[in-house]
Design a protein around this motif. Structure first.
Motif, mmCIF file in Angstrom:
data_model
loop_
_atom_site.group_PDB
_atom_site.id
_atom_site.type_symbol
_atom_site.label_atom_id
_atom_site.label_comp_id
_atom_site.label_asym_id
_atom_site.label_seq_id
_atom_site.Cartn_x
_atom_site.Cartn_y
_atom_site.Cartn_z
ATOM 1 N N GLN A 116 0.887 -1.256 0.019
ATOM 2 C CA GLN A 116 0.157 -0.015 -0.066
ATOM 3 C C GLN A 116 0.889 1.394 -0.127
ATOM 4 O O GLN A 116 0.596 2.140 -0.920
ATOM 5 C CB GLN A 116 -0.925 -0.021 1.234
ATOM 6 N N LEU A 117 2.063 1.158 0.627
ATOM 7 C CA LEU A 117 2.907 2.363 0.759
ATOM 8 C C LEU A 117 3.405 2.672 -0.619
ATOM 9 O O LEU A 117 3.620 3.907 -1.173
ATOM 10 C CB LEU A 117 3.968 2.190 1.834
ATOM 11 N N LYS A 118 3.972 1.476 -1.273
ATOM 12 C CA LYS A 118 4.478 1.599 -2.639
ATOM 13 C C LYS A 118 3.515 2.119 -3.603
ATOM 14 O O LYS A 118 3.666 3.107 -4.453
ATOM 15 C CB LYS A 118 4.885 0.200 -3.089
ATOM 16 N N ILE A 119 2.252 1.771 -3.392
ATOM 17 C CA ILE A 119 1.137 2.161 -4.203
ATOM 18 C C ILE A 119 0.958 3.809 -3.876
ATOM 19 O O ILE A 119 0.877 4.632 -4.942
ATOM 20 C CB ILE A 119 -0.259 1.497 -3.978
ATOM 21 N N LYS A 120 0.871 3.900 -2.815
ATOM 22 C CA LYS A 120 0.760 5.452 -2.306
ATOM 23 C C LYS A 120 1.649 6.423 -2.857
ATOM 24 O O LYS A 120 1.679 7.399 -3.333
ATOM 25 C CB LYS A 120 0.501 5.683 -0.722
ATOM 26 N N VAL A 121 3.322 5.928 -2.623
ATOM 27 C CA VAL A 121 4.255 6.380 -3.061
ATOM 28 C C VAL A 121 4.247 6.685 -4.823
ATOM 29 O O VAL A 121 4.236 7.876 -5.388
ATOM 30 C CB VAL A 121 5.518 5.849 -2.724
ATOM 31 N N GLY A 122 3.860 5.672 -5.522
ATOM 32 C CA GLY A 122 3.471 5.612 -6.851
ATOM 33 C C GLY A 122 2.602 6.595 -7.160
ATOM 34 O O GLY A 122 2.839 7.377 -8.133
ATOM 35 N N PHE A 123 1.311 6.930 -6.642
ATOM 36 C CA PHE A 123 0.279 7.840 -6.940
ATOM 37 C C PHE A 123 0.968 8.891 -6.596
ATOM 38 O O PHE A 123 0.682 10.198 -7.325
ATOM 39 C CB PHE A 123 -1.060 7.492 -6.159
ATOM 40 N N ALA A 124 1.291 9.462 -5.410
ATOM 41 C CA ALA A 124 1.978 10.657 -5.156
ATOM 42 C C ALA A 124 3.130 10.903 -6.035
ATOM 43 O O ALA A 124 3.190 12.200 -6.820
ATOM 44 C CB ALA A 124 2.685 10.560 -3.632
ATOM 45 N N THR A 125 4.116 10.197 -6.380
ATOM 46 C CA THR A 125 4.735 10.694 -7.632
ATOM 47 C C THR A 125 4.068 10.927 -8.708
ATOM 48 O O THR A 125 4.436 12.006 -9.536
ATOM 49 C CB THR A 125 5.891 9.389 -7.692
ATOM 50 N N GLN A 126 3.383 9.973 -9.199
ATOM 51 C CA GLN A 126 2.573 10.280 -10.422
ATOM 52 C C GLN A 126 1.803 11.657 -10.509
ATOM 53 O O GLN A 126 1.963 12.515 -11.440
ATOM 54 C CB GLN A 126 1.429 9.275 -10.651
#
Length: 126
Positions: free
Chosen positions: A50-60
């Motif tokens: 979930q953290l990876k996904i959140k970081v991915g979304f934040a980066t995107q």
């Protein structure tokens, strides 16, 4: 002595039973702890995902915001370039008008001189 030996044997047997019960309880507690550890491991792994996904979304999201800023800057540059082109065209038109006006003035002056010459020739012929 025989009674003491029997008493020691009974105590030993009781102690052995207590140890077996304690071992069984410890094994049950160990199994519960292993299950809890497995659940905690799954939670930790899903939390990481979930953290990876959140970081991915934040980066995107950050990249999209940065792209929007660059796009607006490019649009502003293009608008300014178009304004400069229009200004250059207007300046060119002004120069052409100036040349045209100078040509007309020259033509008018030449026409005046031509008429004066014709008038002077008429006067000289009389």
């Amino acid at each position: 002595l025989k009674e003491e030996g029997e008493a020691a044997t009974v105590r030993w047997e009781r102690r052995e039973e207590q140890l077996l019960v304690t071992i069984a309880q410890d094994e049950a507690a160990t199994q519960v702890l292993k299950k809890q550890l497995d659940v905690a491991d799954v939670i930790l792994k899903s939390g990481r995902e979930q953290l990876k996904i959140k970081v991915g979304f934040a980066t995107q999201r950050a990249l999209l915001e940065e792209q929007a800023v660059h796009q607006s800057q490019l649009q502003e540059i293009e608008r300014l370039f178009q304004e400069q082109l229009v200004l250059a065209q207007l300046q060119g038109n002004c120069q052409m008008l100036t040349v045209t006006m100078s040509e007309r003035r020259f033509n008018v002056l030449m026409d005046i001189f031509q008429r004066m010459q014709e008038a002077l020739e008429v006067v000289l012929q009389k």
